[in-house]
Design an enzyme around this catalytic site. Structure first.
Site, PDB file in Angstrom:
ATOM      1  N   LYS A 100       0.736  -1.059   0.147  1.00  0.00           N
ATOM      2  CA  LYS A 100      -0.254   0.030   0.024  1.00  0.00           C
ATOM      3  C   LYS A 100       0.825   1.218   0.107  1.00  0.00           C
ATOM      4  O   LYS A 100       0.266   2.257  -0.439  1.00  0.00           O
ATOM      5  CB  LYS A 100      -1.047  -0.018   1.183  1.00  0.00           C
ATOM      6  CG  LYS A 100      -0.388  -0.154   2.722  1.00  0.00           C
ATOM      7  CD  LYS A 100      -0.634  -1.433   3.103  1.00  0.00           C
ATOM      8  CE  LYS A 100       0.496  -2.011   4.030  1.00  0.00           C
ATOM      9  NZ  LYS A 100       0.108  -3.092   4.938  1.00  0.00           N
ATOM     10  N   GLY A 182       1.315 -11.489  13.744  1.00  0.00           N
ATOM     11  CA  GLY A 182       1.637 -10.979  12.685  1.00  0.00           C
ATOM     12  C   GLY A 182       0.924 -10.339  11.777  1.00  0.00           C
ATOM     13  O   GLY A 182       0.966  -9.973  10.759  1.00  0.00           O
ATOM     14  N   LYS A 200      -4.099   3.473   2.531  1.00  0.00           N
ATOM     15  CA  LYS A 200      -5.231   2.685   2.135  1.00  0.00           C
ATOM     16  C   LYS A 200      -6.528   3.582   1.850  1.00  0.00           C
ATOM     17  O   LYS A 200      -6.882   3.582   0.540  1.00  0.00           O
ATOM     18  CB  LYS A 200      -5.636   1.600   3.042  1.00  0.00           C
ATOM     19  CG  LYS A 200      -4.741   0.429   3.204  1.00  0.00           C
ATOM     20  CD  LYS A 200      -5.317  -0.288   4.550  1.00  0.00           C
ATOM     21  CE  LYS A 200      -4.149  -1.224   4.734  1.00  0.00           C
ATOM     22  NZ  LYS A 200      -4.092  -1.967   6.067  1.00  0.00           N
TER      23      LYS A 200
HETATM   24  N1  HSE Z   1      -0.559  -3.567   9.455  1.00  0.00           N
HETATM   25  C1  HSE Z   1      -1.780  -3.785   8.662  1.00  0.00           C
HETATM   26  C2  HSE Z   1      -2.973  -3.837   9.359  1.00  0.00           C
HETATM   27  C3  HSE Z   1      -1.463  -4.972   7.512  1.00  0.00           C
HETATM   28  O1  HSE Z   1      -2.962  -4.057  10.467  1.00  0.00           O
HETATM   29  O2  HSE Z   1      -3.903  -3.714   8.581  1.00  0.00           O
HETATM   30  C4  HSE Z   1      -2.595  -4.920   6.632  1.00  0.00           C
HETATM   31  O3  HSE Z   1      -2.256  -4.070   5.711  1.00  0.00           O
END
Ligand code: HSE
Length: 413
Positions: A100, A182, A200
């Site tokens: 992104k 993760g 985003k």
């Molecule tokens: N770090 C991002 C989130 C990962 O927590 O949404 C996905 O884009």
């Protein structure tokens, strides 16, 4: 057989190779061709991988291999991803990315190169992880004038807020848990300061306006200042706090921001919890449409990447019509002109006097009553006000001896 390369073998990259290998027969049936992973680029060693012999640390082995027709970029960050992606496109390879940051910073330029060379540059996984949103906006909702998009676009912050709301967990403990699972970015500041959600919403805004919206022009607040007290006031008010990316058309201008908001319990976004994301799109013909699913994590995100690879395979000589022009953010409404109703939490030695000052400065406000409020504290919700007027009123209230402890926007969806 179509030969592909995957650049990056982290959380998403390892998911991409896993899905391509595990589901290879079904995928081949669907695209009427076999997809063969020729190279995987990573600086680390992965001796236990079933395709360990295809790993390389040398980008030129991908760039110069004319048999590789599609390259997946799942490295993250702008560099070296940008240099590698640009050079792949210039060498006639289609590119799929989940990155992104790359799309939000360099999308217009990379889409232009892809268009000029009749190649695909696809990025479904860059917004909403496994949730289909780029393709639906570009195809299924294409007949609409999209008036507004409001989204919970970051899984990590939604996970943290959910833990604060439901389990009264501390911010730090919840972040640590999200990192262990993760979900978080390499640098979690990108999540908790709102930059990931900003990237985003910029991608979605660029899609619907047809002009690149750059993150630097977008007012962005994260969740680091949200306290368990604010969570309690939101509940007493009748809702929850969510980190929202919002973009709407407003008199020829585009109102766009990222900020925590009080979301009313009746809103479709209020019950979106944990790592789930949801994106509410208002089209002039469809009305509201909501996209919901896992916005982060290895396999959900990898699933969107692999679907884009499959789209490239079935359209190997044909470009998907995804495009926006470059811009200088000229249509973005100045942040000071945006208008919201605001929640304000205040410390005042003399509460009765402070309440009179509040009415004089902000207009008719609604008090929020909650149990166990400290003696010198109170909270209220203002009418809808222009942000510049709200700031002035806050400064005047502080001059009268009050201390403003928190301010959070009230969602209007
Ligand atoms: N770090 C991002 C989130 C990962 O927590 O949404 C996905 O884009």
């Amino acid at each position: 057989m179509i030969q592909v390369a995957v650049m990056g073998h982290g959380v998403v990259g390892s998911g991409v190779t896993e899905i391509l290998l595990k589901n290879s027969a079904e995928i081949a049936k669907r695209v009427q061709d076999e997809i063969y992973i020729k190279k995987v680029l990573d600086l680390r060693e992965f001796p236990d991988s079933p395709i360990a012999d295809r790993f390389t640390k040398d980008f030129s082995e991908i760039e110069d291999d004319e048999d590789i027709k599609i390259v997946v970029e799942v490295m993250g960050g702008v560099e070296p991803a940008y240099t590698f992606v640009k050079s792949c496109l210039l060498k006639g390879k289609s590119v799929v990315t989940s990155n992104k940051e790359l799309v939000a910073q360099k999308g217009a330029e990379l889409l232009k190169i892809a268009k000029e060379r009749n190649l695909n540059f696809l990025f479904e996984a860059s917004v909403g992880g496994g949730i289909p949103i780029i393709r639906p906006l570009n195809q299924c909702l294409a007949a609409n004038n999209v008036e507004e998009i409001d989204g919970i676009l970051n899984g990590t912050t939604n996970f943290i807020l959910t833990k604060m709301i439901k389990d009264s967990m501390s911010f730090e403990d919840a972040l640590k848990l999200a990192q262990d699972l993760g979900y978080a970015e390499r640098n979690p500041a990108a999540d908790v300061e709102g930059h990931d959600a900003c990237r985003k919403i910029c991608i979605l805004a660029s899609m619907i306006f047809g002009k690149h919206v750059y993150p630097k022009g977008v007012h962005t607040e994260g969740i680091t200042k949200v306290t368990l007290d604010d969570v309690g006031y939101a509940e007493a008010w009748g809702g929850v706090i969510k980190l929202i990316g919002s973009v709407k058309q407003n008199n020829g201008k585009h109102q766009i921001l990222v900020a925590p908001m009080f979301v009313p319990a009746i809103s479709q976004l209020s019950s979106v919890d944990d790592v789930f994301n949801a994106i509410l799109v208002k089209g002039d013909s469809t009305g509201e449409v909501v996209f919901y699913g896992k916005g982060a994590g290895k396999l959900p995100t990898a699933s969107a990447v692999v679907a884009d690879v499959m789209d490239c395979v079935t359209n190997i000589d044909r470009r998907r019509n995804i495009f926006w022009e470059d811009s200088s953010n000229e249509t973005i409404m100045p942040f000071e002109d945006t208008a919201y109703s605001m929640y304000v939490r205040v410390f005042a030695v003399n509460k009765a006097e402070a309440c009179v000052n509040v009415s004089n400065l902000f207009g008719e406000c609604n008090a929020i009553e909650k149990d166990n409020t400290p003696e010198n504290e109170f909270a209220f919700v203002t009418p809808v006000m222009k942000y510049s007027d709200f700031e002035k009123a806050c400064k005047s209230l502080e001059k009268e001896g009050c201390k403003i402890l928190s301010t959070i926007r009230i969602a209007d969806f």
